[in-house]
Motif scaffolding. Structure first.
Motif, mmCIF file in Angstrom:
data_model
loop_
_atom_site.group_PDB
_atom_site.id
_atom_site.type_symbol
_atom_site.label_atom_id
_atom_site.label_comp_id
_atom_site.label_asym_id
_atom_site.label_seq_id
_atom_site.Cartn_x
_atom_site.Cartn_y
_atom_site.Cartn_z
ATOM 1 N N LYS A 1 -5.273 8.138 3.828
ATOM 2 C CA LYS A 1 -5.420 7.633 2.468
ATOM 3 C C LYS A 1 -5.702 6.138 2.551
ATOM 4 N N MET A 2 -6.300 5.597 1.514
ATOM 5 C CA MET A 2 -6.655 4.180 1.551
ATOM 6 C C MET A 2 -6.388 3.515 0.211
ATOM 7 N N VAL A 3 -5.972 2.261 0.278
ATOM 8 C CA VAL A 3 -5.877 1.427 -0.912
ATOM 9 C C VAL A 3 -6.702 0.171 -0.659
ATOM 10 N N GLU A 4 -7.579 -0.112 -1.587
ATOM 11 C CA GLU A 4 -8.416 -1.305 -1.525
ATOM 12 C C GLU A 4 -7.865 -2.345 -2.496
ATOM 13 N N CYS A 5 -7.662 -3.575 -2.001
ATOM 14 C CA CYS A 5 -7.167 -4.674 -2.839
ATOM 15 C C CYS A 5 -5.841 -4.311 -3.508
ATOM 16 N N ALA A 6 -4.875 -3.891 -2.710
ATOM 17 C CA ALA A 6 -3.576 -3.453 -3.234
ATOM 18 C C ALA A 6 -2.921 -4.536 -4.083
ATOM 19 N N THR A 7 -2.460 -4.159 -5.253
ATOM 20 C CA THR A 7 -1.742 -4.977 -6.242
ATOM 21 C C THR A 7 -2.633 -5.992 -6.947
ATOM 22 N N MET A 8 -3.909 -6.048 -6.599
ATOM 23 C CA MET A 8 -4.832 -6.964 -7.267
ATOM 24 C C MET A 8 -5.460 -6.271 -8.477
ATOM 25 N N GLU A 9 -6.144 -7.032 -9.309
ATOM 26 C CA GLU A 9 -6.736 -6.476 -10.525
ATOM 27 C C GLU A 9 -7.794 -5.419 -10.225
ATOM 28 N N ASN A 10 -8.483 -5.546 -9.111
ATOM 29 C CA ASN A 10 -9.544 -4.605 -8.752
ATOM 30 C C ASN A 10 -9.078 -3.557 -7.745
ATOM 31 N N GLU A 11 -7.792 -3.236 -7.759
ATOM 32 C CA GLU A 11 -7.231 -2.248 -6.842
ATOM 33 C C GLU A 11 -7.864 -0.868 -7.035
ATOM 34 N N LYS A 12 -8.116 -0.197 -5.918
ATOM 35 C CA LYS A 12 -8.610 1.180 -5.941
ATOM 36 C C LYS A 12 -7.829 1.998 -4.918
ATOM 37 N N VAL A 13 -7.497 3.225 -5.308
ATOM 38 C CA VAL A 13 -6.747 4.123 -4.429
ATOM 39 C C VAL A 13 -7.628 5.318 -4.076
ATOM 40 N N TYR A 14 -7.688 5.639 -2.791
ATOM 41 C CA TYR A 14 -8.478 6.763 -2.320
ATOM 42 C C TYR A 14 -7.566 7.757 -1.606
ATOM 43 N N HIS A 15 -7.406 8.934 -2.194
ATOM 44 C CA HIS A 15 -6.638 9.992 -1.538
ATOM 45 C C HIS A 15 -7.541 10.851 -0.667
ATOM 46 N N ASN A 16 -8.832 10.662 -0.817
ATOM 47 C CA ASN A 16 -9.824 11.382 -0.022
ATOM 48 C C ASN A 16 -10.883 10.377 0.422
ATOM 49 N N VAL B 1 0.829 -1.199 0.000
ATOM 50 C CA VAL B 1 0.000 0.000 0.000
ATOM 51 C C VAL B 1 0.868 1.254 0.000
ATOM 52 N N ALA B 2 1.889 1.279 0.836
ATOM 53 C CA ALA B 2 2.787 2.438 0.882
ATOM 54 C C ALA B 2 3.452 2.665 -0.475
ATOM 55 N N ALA B 3 3.853 1.581 -1.126
ATOM 56 C CA ALA B 3 4.469 1.703 -2.452
ATOM 57 C C ALA B 3 3.465 2.266 -3.453
ATOM 58 N N ARG B 4 2.224 1.810 -3.382
ATOM 59 C CA ARG B 4 1.205 2.298 -4.304
ATOM 60 C C ARG B 4 0.914 3.771 -4.063
ATOM 61 N N LEU B 5 0.965 4.217 -2.794
ATOM 62 C CA LEU B 5 0.742 5.619 -2.458
ATOM 63 C C LEU B 5 1.985 6.461 -2.721
ATOM 64 N N ASN B 6 3.098 5.782 -3.040
ATOM 65 C CA ASN B 6 4.358 6.455 -3.358
ATOM 66 C C ASN B 6 4.852 7.292 -2.178
ATOM 67 N N ASP B 7 4.736 6.711 -0.984
ATOM 68 C CA ASP B 7 5.095 7.435 0.235
ATOM 69 C C ASP B 7 5.636 6.458 1.266
ATOM 70 N N SER B 8 6.289 6.992 2.269
ATOM 71 C CA SER B 8 6.813 6.162 3.348
ATOM 72 C C SER B 8 5.728 5.882 4.376
ATOM 73 N N LEU B 9 5.964 4.847 5.170
ATOM 74 C CA LEU B 9 5.093 4.590 6.320
ATOM 75 C C LEU B 9 5.627 5.304 7.557
ATOM 76 N N CYS B 10 6.931 5.363 7.676
ATOM 77 C CA CYS B 10 7.556 6.050 8.806
ATOM 78 C C CYS B 10 8.979 6.440 8.422
#
Length: 226
Positions: free
Chosen positions: A192-207, A131-140
């Motif tokens: 921010k949220m990622v649903e089904c990260a790296t799967m075919e039905n992945e969705k990213v929510y910045h809001n 998820v962090a990779a998909r958001l292109n950001d660090s976790l900590c």
């Protein structure tokens, strides 16, 4: 010679995120064990390329909070694994993400060890790292602490107040309630949220206000403290 049980983390969903060690373990195993909990088994889909012709062992592990039923299923599954190990078979028990992080498999692992048999963990890429990779950001970063919490945790309010970056896992059924708690505590804008990260039905929510219904079980929310 008694066989070995391997709890193999297969990563969050994308087959390319299988580790080399996981692939080697899958290919060398005599049996592939997998949990049955209803619905499509995502873990099987990830590893299908590497388990052709293997003996398949289904383990009934229901998705329930009934502790008695869970204990019974874990005990039954452990005995199932041990019977195969007594035949000298090495077993790769597949589990999403990493077997040491909120894994159903780990309960079977502990029971097999407690009964005096050999069980080992094969690390996998955790979903929140994907998820962090998909958001292109660090976790900590630097000295920032990181708090990892199941969204249904009873002490959620205390966790929200704790001064740390936060990962909320398994958010599906609790997603809308969690969003409101984040709003009330002034943290929603940092979520921010990622649903089904790296799967075919992945969705990213910045809001998170874009959410209008309960999300998949495989939904992860990341909240930065600042």
């Amino acid at each position: 010679m008694t066989g070995i049980l391997y709890g193999v983390g297969v990563g969050p969903g994308d087959q390319k995120l299988l580790t080399l060690q996981a692939v080697e373990t899958l290919e060398s195993a005599d049996c592939i064990a997998y949990p049955i909990s209803g619905g499509e088994n995502v873990a099987l889909g990830i590893v299908k390329k590497y388990i052709q012709g293997k003996e398949m062992v289904a383990c009934d592990m229901p998705m329930t909070r009934n502790r008695a039923l869970l204990e019974q299923s874990h005990e039954r599954c452990a005995d199932q694994m041990i019977e195969l190990m007594k035949q000298g078979k090495n077993i790769a028990f597949i589990t999403l993400g990493d077997p040491s992080i909120y894994s159903t498999y780990i309960y079977v692992h502990k029971k097999v060890l407690a009964k005096g048999y050999n069980a080992q963990l094969i690390a996998g890429i955790p979903s929140f790292c994907a998820v962090a990779a998909r958001l292109n950001d660090s976790l900590c970063e630097s000295k920032e602490p990181l708090l990892i919490v199941p969204a249904s945790y009873d002490g959620l309010e205390d966790c929200l107040q704790f001064p740390a970056n936060k990962v909320f896992m398994k958010s599906g059924k609790s997603i809308l309630d969690l969003r409101e708690r984040l709003r009330e505590t002034g943290k929603l804008s940092n979520a921010k949220m990622v649903e089904c990260a790296t799967m075919e039905n992945e969705k990213v929510y910045h809001n998170l206000d874009e959410l209008d219904e309960k999300s998949s079980y495989f939904s992860i929310i990341v909240v930065k403290e600042s």
